[in-house]
Write an enzyme that holds these catalytic residues in place. Structure first.
Site, PDB file in Angstrom:
ATOM      1  N   GLY A  94       0.844  -1.187   0.000  1.00  0.00           N
ATOM      2  CA  GLY A  94       0.000   0.000   0.000  1.00  0.00           C
ATOM      3  C   GLY A  94       0.877   1.234   0.000  1.00  0.00           C
ATOM      4  CE  LYS A  95       5.428   4.760   0.154  1.00  0.00           C
ATOM      5  NZ  LYS A  95       6.499   3.948   0.781  1.00  0.00           N
ATOM      6  N   GLY A  96       0.427   5.863   0.300  1.00  0.00           N
ATOM      7  CA  GLY A  96      -0.459   7.014   0.243  1.00  0.00           C
ATOM      8  C   GLY A  96       0.352   8.280   0.159  1.00  0.00           C
TER       9      GLY A  96
END
Ligand code: NAD
Length: 419
Positions: free
Chosen positions: A106-108
């Protein structure tokens, strides 16, 4: 594909297809492996100190959830866009799989210059971003962590915002929190410690004595400063350090501890030490034993790759080396030993996993236990990558990615397709 269009996702896509060709993955399976499961784009309006309302664009990408929750950092930087976040989420998937963690990638991120915000504005933005993400995250769905431009304080605000909405304290919603709020000992230095540990592992392999070796480190934030401190603690002379403002070089060596203290006081390396200032590209091509890019992606392109004078390239940053540069490094006939990003900087997510496990169990470990387990985990991954590279006659990057992609693929194939 156009949803994620941009140079960083293109790089992740190119790398994936190189691995998929190597592993003979049929074309009709590739999109399922590469394309993110879910991408969330939000607008975050916040009150500014001068009474205005400003709106910032935020993103979160969950690449896959096949092995467990998505896991990955949140970046606050001006250039953040959906393609960059998606690429970073894809790389997280291969990294977690290589380290055998029960996570998808995941990444944001938020497109903002955090240094231009006051502390109150930064808190407003952090809380609003997390509030916008609440329907899409959870300790079993997606667990955030710090990345460029965010830190323990931002994680504490994320955790507090999520917890206030749940009505109970949920420390396991983020990792990289302050130790007093459910964080783990050792997380702050974990990524840089891992970079130093593996760089020295690579020097050993090349039969270079660390106490006769020198290192140059690009980026002096969480990863770069702890990599410098870790290398110095192992006897390596740190001759170059840089950040977004300045690059400094002194062949006699620089004091990493004093540099970290200077950055803590002044926010940048500017004004530190009586060392020569060099241009940012020239800096990467200076002679040294270890070059550790610990800032942003795509800094080592084909042109720089041809000029590098290091023996070990220890990739603390995510995606610092472009596929074109990889080709140049391959042509240089293994003059330079590359410790690829998904191995080299995995210390961060490994200790984040330890933090999540401790929070879920509400049972906390000593620093020694954390660091000991970290080094054993890195050693396992290192051995797997070195053996695979030798067995198949491929680069360390290809070996690391092949192991990661294979694990995700095997899980997807065994679980089948729902419905
Ligand atoms: P940070 O915000 O703490 O530090 C970033 C550093 O890079 C700062 O010193 C900044 O001045 C410098 N920088 C920014 N742009 C630069 C440029 N163009 N040239 C030179 N220096 C520049 O960020 P961080 O957490 O240390 O992350 C750095 C890299 O490591 C990122 O690629 C991130 O994705 C990766 N990473 C971080 C972690 C972690 O645990 N924080 C884990 C794995 C990978």
């Amino acid at each position: 594909m156009t949803l994620y269009a941009g140079p960083v996702f293109e790089m992740a896509r190119q790398q994936f297809h190189i691995i998929a060709d190597h592993l003979d993955i049929p074309l009709d399976e590739r999109e399922r492996l590469l394309l993110p499961k879910r991408a969330i784009c939000v607008s975050c309006p916040i009150h500014m100190d001068d009474g205005r309302t400003a709106v910032f664009q935020g993103f979160r990408v969950q690449h896959h959830l096949t092995l467990g929750p998505a896991k990955g950092g949140t970046r606050f930087a001006p250039g953040v866009d959906l393609g960059e976040v998606a690429a970073l989420a894809v790389w997280m998937s291969w990294k977690c799989a290589l380290a055998e963690l029960p996570y998808g990638g995941g990444k944001g991120g938020v497109a903002v210059d955090p240094s231009a915000l006051s502390l109150r504005e930064l808190e407003n933005l952090s809380r609003r971003y997390m509030q916008e993400m609440i329907p899409f995250v959870g300790p079993r769905i997606d667990v955030m962590a710090p990345d460029m431009g965010t830190n323990e304080q931002v994680m504490a605000w994320f955790m507090d915002t999520y917890s206030m909405y749940q009505g109970v304290t949920v420390p396991e919603i983020v990792t990289g929190k302050p130790v007093g709020s459910g964080g783990t000992l050792g997380r702050r230095e974990a990524t840089g410690h891992g970079v130093a540990f593996l760089a020295v592992r690579a020097l050993d392999r090349l039969q270079i004595d660390p106490t006769n070796a020198s290192a140059i480190i690009q980026g002096f934030g969480n990863v770069g400063s702890h990599a410098a401190l870790g290398l110095a603690a192992r006897g390596v002379r740190v001759t170059g350090i840089s950040d977004h403002m300045i690059a400094l070089y002194d062949p006699r060596g620089l004091d990493a501890g004093a540099a970290a203290a200077h950055v803590a006081r002044h926010g940048s390396l500017k004004g530190f030490a009586d060392a020569a200032e060099v241009g940012p590209r020239e800096f990467l091509a200076l002679p040294c034993d270890v070059l550790a890019p610990c800032a942003i992606e795509r800094v080592i392109d084909a042109e720089i790759a041809a000029l590098l004078q290091c023996r070990v390239l220890a990739e603390g940053a995510n995606g610092p080396t472009t596929p074109d540069a990889d080709e140049v490094l391959a042509q240089r006939n293994r003059e330079i030993f590359v410790v690829p990003d998904i191995l080299c900087n995995a210390g961060g997510v490994i200790v984040s996993y330890f933090e999540w496990v401790q929070d879920l169990q509400q049972y906390f470990w000593s620093r020694e236990e954390v660091m000991d387990r970290l080094e054993r985990a890195l050693e396992r991954s290192w051995n797997k990558v070195v053996e695979r590279a030798e067995r198949d006659g491929i680069s360390g990057r290809m070996a690391a990615m092949a192991i990661g992609v294979e694990r995700v693929r095997a899980a997807k194939l065994s679980r089948g397709l729902f419905p």
